[in-house]
Every structure is written in C-alpha cells, then in structure tokens.
Design an enzyme around this catalytic site. Structure first.
Site, PDB file in Angstrom:
ATOM      1  CG  ASP A 187      -2.044  -0.994   1.132  1.00  0.00           C
ATOM      2  OD1 ASP A 187      -2.166  -1.619   0.068  1.00  0.00           O
ATOM      3  OD2 ASP A 187      -2.793  -1.145   2.109  1.00  0.00           O
ATOM      4  CD  GLU A 271      -6.183 -10.588   0.824  1.00  0.00           C
ATOM      5  OE1 GLU A 271      -5.260 -10.859   0.035  1.00  0.00           O
ATOM      6  OE2 GLU A 271      -6.025 -10.446   2.049  1.00  0.00           O
ATOM      7  CB  THR A 431      -2.333 -14.061  -3.915  1.00  0.00           C
ATOM      8  OG1 THR A 431      -2.385 -14.405  -2.537  1.00  0.00           O
ATOM      9  CG2 THR A 431      -3.428 -13.071  -4.219  1.00  0.00           C
ATOM     10  CD  GLU A 469      -4.749 -10.804  -7.490  1.00  0.00           C
ATOM     11  OE1 GLU A 469      -4.066 -10.449  -6.499  1.00  0.00           O
ATOM     12  OE2 GLU A 469      -5.859 -10.334  -7.756  1.00  0.00           O
ATOM     13  CG  LEU A 472       5.430 -10.385  -2.021  1.00  0.00           C
ATOM     14  CD1 LEU A 472       6.640 -10.940  -1.287  1.00  0.00           C
ATOM     15  CD2 LEU A 472       4.871  -9.169  -1.310  1.00  0.00           C
TER      16      LEU A 472
END
Length: 561
Positions: A187, A271, A431, A469, A472
């Site tokens: 973020d 999520e 992910t 996904e 990182l």
C-alpha cells in the site's frame, strides 16, 4: 488493489481435502441471534440479505483497436455467457490463460474527478495491449467514489479510464474496494473509508473490528453489524449493494464488453478475511500468527448466543484467552501449539463460529452482487481469498485460523469457502502463485505450493473457476516459470480463468523486465501446450520490446514523475 502478506499464498505439503463439516447447532443459533441491548435495533446480525434490483440493459459489443505490427499473438476471446453458473466449463473451451495487469492504487485522483498521471496511463495501456495483455484490474475505491455523502457517487475518473481501456482494446476487472487502502504490504498510498462512514464509526467504535486488547481497526466495517442500519440509516450490505448498482448503471455501456469481471471486496485488502495481521504502526510483522478480531459488541453478542445454544454460556464471553499476540509463533501459545486448545471441544466450537461468521458475510455480499449484476451478460463475479502460507506446515495453521479460515491438519477450511462461491457462480481468486516453498523462511513452516494445491482442489471440487495473482512484485524468470508451470499443470482439468499481474509501475517498464514480461504473457497464452518453443517465445518478446520501446520509455518516465 491493496496487497497484504495474505497475498503471499503458496503451497506446502499437499493437504488431503476433508469433507466440509456440517453446520452445527452452535452456528445455526448464531445466525438468528439478536444484537445486544447496547446495539441499534435491527435485523439479526447474521441474517442473510438478498437485494432485488432492476436489470441493467443488455449492451452491444464495441470495436477493438488493432494490435501493433510486432506483437505477441492475441489471446483467444471466449463468447460471453449470459449465465454465470458454469464458469469453470466456460473457460475450458478457451486456450491459454489471459493475463491482466493491476493498475496503480492511485490511478484515480482522490477527488474522483480525473486520472492521476493521465499521460502515463495512456502510454502504459497502449504498451500492455501491444504485449498481448488481455486487460487491466483497477480498484474502484468506496472512499473515492462515494466520498461526498451517502448515495452521492462520482465515477468521473473511472469513466475516463474505462474509455481509455476500450479505445486500446483492453478488458477491465473492476474491484469494488470497500476497504481502506493503507496499512498493508504494497500500500503505497492512503485512501480511507468515506468520511461519512468514519463519522459513524467514531460515534460507535464497535463498528470497527476489535482485538482482545480493545484496539480498533478502521480498514473495513465489522461484519458483525452487516444487517444493522448503522450507516446513516442503511446497513453496510445495503451500502455495498447500492454502490454496486450505481456502478453498474453508470457503466452500462461498458458492462460485458469492456468490463468483464467484478471482484467484490469482502474485507481488509479486499479479501474475504478478518484483519488479523495489520502491518500499520508495527502491530504485526511476518510471520506472526495474528490475533482474533471478535471483540466488538456485535461479534460478542453473536458469540454469547452461540455458546448458550450449546449449553456452554461460559464460552461466550470472549475468544481464547491463551492465543498469544500478533507477533507470536504457534509454539509460543497454549492455544496454537502442537496439541493446543485449537483441537479441544472448546477450540472446535470457537473456530466453527468464527469461520462461519465470515462465510455468512461472504454469502450476504454475494447475494447482493449477483442481484445487481445478474442481468449483465459477459460479466463474471470473483472473490479474493487470502493466501496465508506461513505456519501452514504446522498442525494448527494458526495464522489462517486468526484470519477466519478454519483450516487445520484435521479440518479443510477452503472447501466451505469454495462451495459458498459456487452457490453464486463466483470465481475464486487466489494469490502467491509465483512462490516456491524453498524461497520462504523454512523455520516459519511456509508452504505456498501446498496451499495453492489445496485451494485449487477445493475450487475443482466445487466446480468453480480459479484465478491467480502474484503476491509480491516479481519480474524475474524464476517467478514467471512458477506461474506458467502452475497454469500448465491445470491446463488439462481446471485451467485458470485468468492471471492478474502485480503491478503496473516504473519497474515493469524497465527494458529487461518488460522483455521478460512480454515473454511471460506469450507463454501464458499457450499454457498447457507441449509444442511451445521457448526460444521462439523469447525472439517474439524481443520483437515486442523493440517495437514498443518508445511507448515503454514514455510510460516509465511518466509513472516515475
């Protein structure tokens, strides 16, 4: 989209999927419990809510801008389905895995009126299209689009982006981001919840998730009050439904042709989970186990009723008192250690209640989402599930438990989630597909590969689509190889619906990174093919990199500035 280390999903030792446990009397009682006397009177906290909406008009297809001369082969488009119930069957008929790219978190200005760095976005989208990318993913922030007041929506900046995507022939995954941006891994900006929502949370701090020490978390409104009119006369679920309806109506001409997926945010970082491991202010750090988030009065009211329903009222006063704190490891705590309280009758009661509350939250939001978007042919609905791979190799899976996933050596926590998504025809987005076990800290029992395998098995059993996904930012061939290998493994049975690449930015457009990315997109378009020539792919990628060099340089400079 806001990233979190929960995004670092991976897989460890393969876990045998256990049958989903039947819903117990404790949970059934919890679903009808009324709020405590201090809570606003309203519908029960766990009452399922379905929103009825007017159908959106059916849209026609728009023409698509042709690719540049030297590009990787375009991915094959499948015919959109009016029905969303058989996503997995739909994608089997298509070849390869379409690649989307996440846009920067601050793509739209905080006032909502226009794009940040418009020139950079324009050049970036053209470059992505030239590399064979299927489309982009963008967060539609609640804190931006409904910032001015309840029911006052401003999608101007997003409209500019959708039109730009359409002109470049790119599809869009739009994320209904009902969470705060800021406080999680990745973020880079802060976008709080709408001011009018925060005002209500200030008046009644129990609208925020709360831990054992009384610390409040303002990333997302507590699911304990989902069905209570605590936000200026509306319930949180009504607010989410109204927002999605406004989005659908505003972008009616883009639905199904440009906008092909709606990812519905269901918690922190978007999520379906509790905010059990917040990074802000150093509260948590990897690989801590996190803490249970069940201490606002709405959650405690439900817990109390659930405990009374099983004749154990003493279990309803609080969560486990011996579960440690955010930065602890499982063996530091009596509750999570090898033969700890998690595996006792009390532990099973508490985890069943805690995880069921999360499942019912997902059920309520998906009921609203499908009601809004069911009349938009060609639009899939997806939900993101956190990839919590640390301590996955232990018996208790402590970090997953505090996040709300009742997944242990004895209990499969992902089958119930997948089945819930299946009831609404939703795609499961997961992910850490790029992670390998040996790359992670072994003392923390990280097992990303096993976790991915378990979640994929749950999706397959539920008959739903699985999307991936990377957790990182990775621009190296090792990470790309892992993603392609995972996609190829699933090519014969339950091919990935899509893969979303984290994230568009200056680093992606560095020459070597861009060349490797172009090769990755080409390889994903042929995932599962046995006759793909790696050397040919590299040559084509070099051609793309050369042809798009001016665009890429412009994008890199503009994004940096």
């Amino acid at each position: 989209m806001a990233l979190n280390l929960a995004h670092q999903t991976g897989a460890a030792a393969a876990v045998t999927a256990a049958p989903a446990a039947p819903r117990s009397a404790v949970v059934a009682a919890a679903s009808t419990v009324a709020p405590s006397s201090t809570a606003p009177s309203s519908a029960p906290a766990l009452q399922a809510q379905t929103v009825t909406v007017d159908p959106a008009p059916v849209q026609g297809q728009d023409s698509v801008k042709p690719d540049l001369a030297m590009v990787c082969q375009a991915l094959v488009d499948g015919k959109p389905e009016a029905e969303h119930a058989d996503v997995a069957a739909e994608v089997k008929s298509k070849e390869g895995v379409p690649v989307f790219v996440m846009m920067p978190l601050d793509t739209v200005r905080k006032d909502g009126n226009s794009l940040n760095r418009r020139r950079a976005v324009e050049a970036s989208l053209a470059a992505l299209k030239s590399a064979g990318v299927e489309g982009i993913m963008v967060d539609v922030w609640w804190g931006i689009a409904e910032a001015e007041g309840p029911g006052q929506y401003n999608f101007n900046g997003y409209m500019e982006l959708m039109e730009m995507a359409r002109k470049n022939g790119l599809k869009v995954q739009a994320v209904m981001s009902f969470h705060q941006c800021g406080g999680n891994v990745g973020d880079s900006v802060t976008i709080p919840l709408p001011k009018w929502v925060l005002e209500e949370m200030d008046k009644d701090q129990d609208l925020a998730y709360t831990d054992r020490s009384g610390r409040r978390n303002y990333e997302y409104v507590s699911l304990g009050c989902d069905a209570m009119p605590v936000l200026k006369g509306r319930t949180p679920i009504q607010c989410y439904a109204d927002f999605m309806r406004a989005f659908r109506d505003h972008f009616a001409t883009y639905m199904g042709n440009t906008i092909v997926e709606i990812q519905v945010g269901m918690g922190p970082a978007g999520e379906l989970r509790y905010p059990s491991y917040p990074e802000s202010n150093g509260t948590w750090c990897f690989p801590g186990i996190g803490e249970f988030q069940c201490y606002d009065r709405y959650m405690l009211s439900s817990l109390k009723a659930a405990a009374e329903a099983v004749g154990k009222p003493e279990w309803g006063n609080a969560g486990p008192s011996d579960a440690g704190s955010y930065k602890d490891w499982p063996e530091d705590t009596p509750f999570f250690r090898r033969e700890g309280g998690w595996n006792t009758e009390y532990g099973q009661f508490f985890m069943s209640w805690y995880s069921q509350m999360l499942l019912e939250h997902g059920e309520r939001i998906l009921s609203a989402a499908t009601g809004v978007f069911t009349a938009s042919p060609g639009v899939k609905i997806s939900v993101k599930v956190a990839g919590i791979h640390w301590h996955y190799g232990t018996r208790s899976h402590a970090a997953e438990l505090t996040a709300g996933y009742y997944n242990t050596r004895q209990h499969d926590g992902y089958q119930p989630i997948a089945r819930m998504l299946g009831r609404h025809g939703a795609v499961l987005n997961f992910t850490c597909v790029e992670m390998r076990d040996h790359e992670q800290p072994q003392d923390a029992q990280c097992r990303p590969e096993g976790l991915v395998q378990q979640v994929a098995a749950a999706a397959r059993e539920a008959g739903i689509g699985l999307a991936g996904e990377n957790a990182l930012p990775r621009y190296d061939e090792t990470a790309h190889d892992q993603v392609v290998a995972t996609a190829a493994e699933k090519a014969e049975e339950e091919r990935m619906v899509a893969f979303t690449y984290l994230r568009m930015g200056p680093d992606l457009f560095q020459p070597d990174n861009w060349r490797r990315f172009a090769a990755f997109v080409k390889r994903m378009s042929g995932a599962g093919k046995r006759d793909m020539c790696r050397e040919q792919v590299e040559r084509e990628a070099s051609g793309v990199a050369h042809a798009t060099q001016p665009l890429v340089q412009e994008a890199a400079v503009a994004l940096t500035n």
